[in-house]
Design an enzyme around this catalytic site. Sequence first.
Site, short mmCIF file in Angstrom:
data_model
loop_
_atom_site.label_atom_id
_atom_site.label_comp_id
_atom_site.label_asym_id
_atom_site.label_seq_id
_atom_site.Cartn_x
_atom_site.Cartn_y
_atom_site.Cartn_z
N PRO A 1 0.79 -1.23 0.00
CG PRO A 1 -0.16 -1.13 2.11
CD PRO A 1 0.50 -2.08 1.16
CG ASN A 2 -0.28 4.32 1.25
OD1 ASN A 2 -1.25 4.86 0.73
ND2 ASN A 2 -0.34 3.75 2.44
NE ARG B 1 3.86 6.70 1.46
CZ ARG B 1 4.18 5.52 1.93
NH1 ARG B 1 4.83 4.67 1.15
NH2 ARG B 1 3.86 5.17 3.14
CE1 TYR C 1 8.48 5.05 2.66
CE2 TYR C 1 7.24 7.09 2.96
CZ TYR C 1 7.57 5.82 3.38
OH TYR C 1 7.00 5.30 4.51
CG ASN D 1 8.37 -1.85 0.48
OD1 ASN D 1 7.76 -1.97 1.54
ND2 ASN D 1 8.99 -0.72 0.14
CB ALA E 1 1.39 0.25 6.45
CG HIS F 1 5.13 -1.95 10.30
ND1 HIS F 1 6.47 -2.25 10.37
CD2 HIS F 1 5.03 -0.94 9.37
CE1 HIS F 1 7.15 -1.45 9.54
NE2 HIS F 1 6.30 -0.66 8.92
CG ASP G 1 0.31 -17.34 8.52
OD1 ASP G 1 1.38 -17.41 9.16
OD2 ASP G 1 -0.81 -17.32 9.08
CD GLU H 1 10.95 -7.46 5.88
OE1 GLU H 1 11.37 -8.55 6.35
OE2 GLU H 1 10.44 -6.57 6.58
CG HIS I 1 11.26 -2.18 4.87
ND1 HIS I 1 9.90 -2.30 4.76
CD2 HIS I 1 11.70 -3.30 5.50
CE1 HIS I 1 9.53 -3.45 5.30
NE2 HIS I 1 10.60 -4.07 5.75
CB ILE I 2 12.13 3.02 0.28
CG1 ILE I 2 11.62 2.23 -0.93
CG2 ILE I 2 12.82 4.32 -0.15
CD1 ILE I 2 10.44 2.86 -1.63
CB SER I 3 12.38 4.71 5.08
OG SER I 3 11.38 3.85 5.62
NE ARG J 1 9.82 6.37 8.49
CZ ARG J 1 8.89 6.16 7.56
NH1 ARG J 1 9.07 5.20 6.65
NH2 ARG J 1 7.80 6.91 7.53
NE ARG K 1 6.69 4.74 9.88
CZ ARG K 1 5.62 4.79 9.08
NH1 ARG K 1 5.32 3.78 8.27
NH2 ARG K 1 4.83 5.85 9.08
C1 DHK Z 1 6.99 1.75 3.26
C2 DHK Z 1 5.83 2.07 3.89
O1 DHK Z 1 4.75 2.36 3.21
C3 DHK Z 1 5.77 2.14 5.36
O2 DHK Z 1 4.49 1.82 5.86
C4 DHK Z 1 6.82 1.31 6.05
C5 DHK Z 1 8.19 1.26 3.98
C6 DHK Z 1 8.19 1.60 5.45
C7 DHK Z 1 9.47 1.64 3.24
O3 DHK Z 1 10.38 2.22 3.86
O4 DHK Z 1 9.57 1.32 2.07
O5 DHK Z 1 6.81 1.56 7.43
#
Ligand code: DHK
Length: 145
Positions: A10-11, A18, A23, A74, A77, A80, A87, A98, A100-102, A107, A111
Amino acid sequence: MQPILVLNGPNLNLLGTREPTIYGHETLADVEALCAATAKVHGLTAECRQSNREYELIDWIQGARGTASAVVINPGAFTHTSVAILDALSAFEGPVIEVHISNIHKREPFRHHSYVSGRADAVIAGAGVQGYAFAIERAARLVKA
Ligand code: DHK
């Protein structure tokens, strides 16, 4: 060789606009092009998908059984919150990376915990979108081992 399935949660469709200080400025299309180019260097292909819906990500992970050589994910959210994604990944037989960009550990405390890390063979966080290239590199190494 079967494709590497690259999933974004998501997102992540909003990448580029964003919260760019967190990001970055690259778009999801840029990320997908990077994954395809990195896979190609290793003689592989990347199949990239993004969804804001947990069930859709789960369906795609289930579909990877027997059809994908590795999963790079990735989960956004859902990282978490989602035991269901954990599963589904646990039922997949190949390598799971796995991304994560950040740096999630730098943070907010909520997270810091990842359900997905309980299954991932490698976790890459805080490398920006370059982390996807690292993930594909690692997946390629593992699938050829
Ligand atoms: C991306 C998200 O959308 C967040 O909800 C995660 C992750 C971190 C990222 O760093 O790519 O907490």
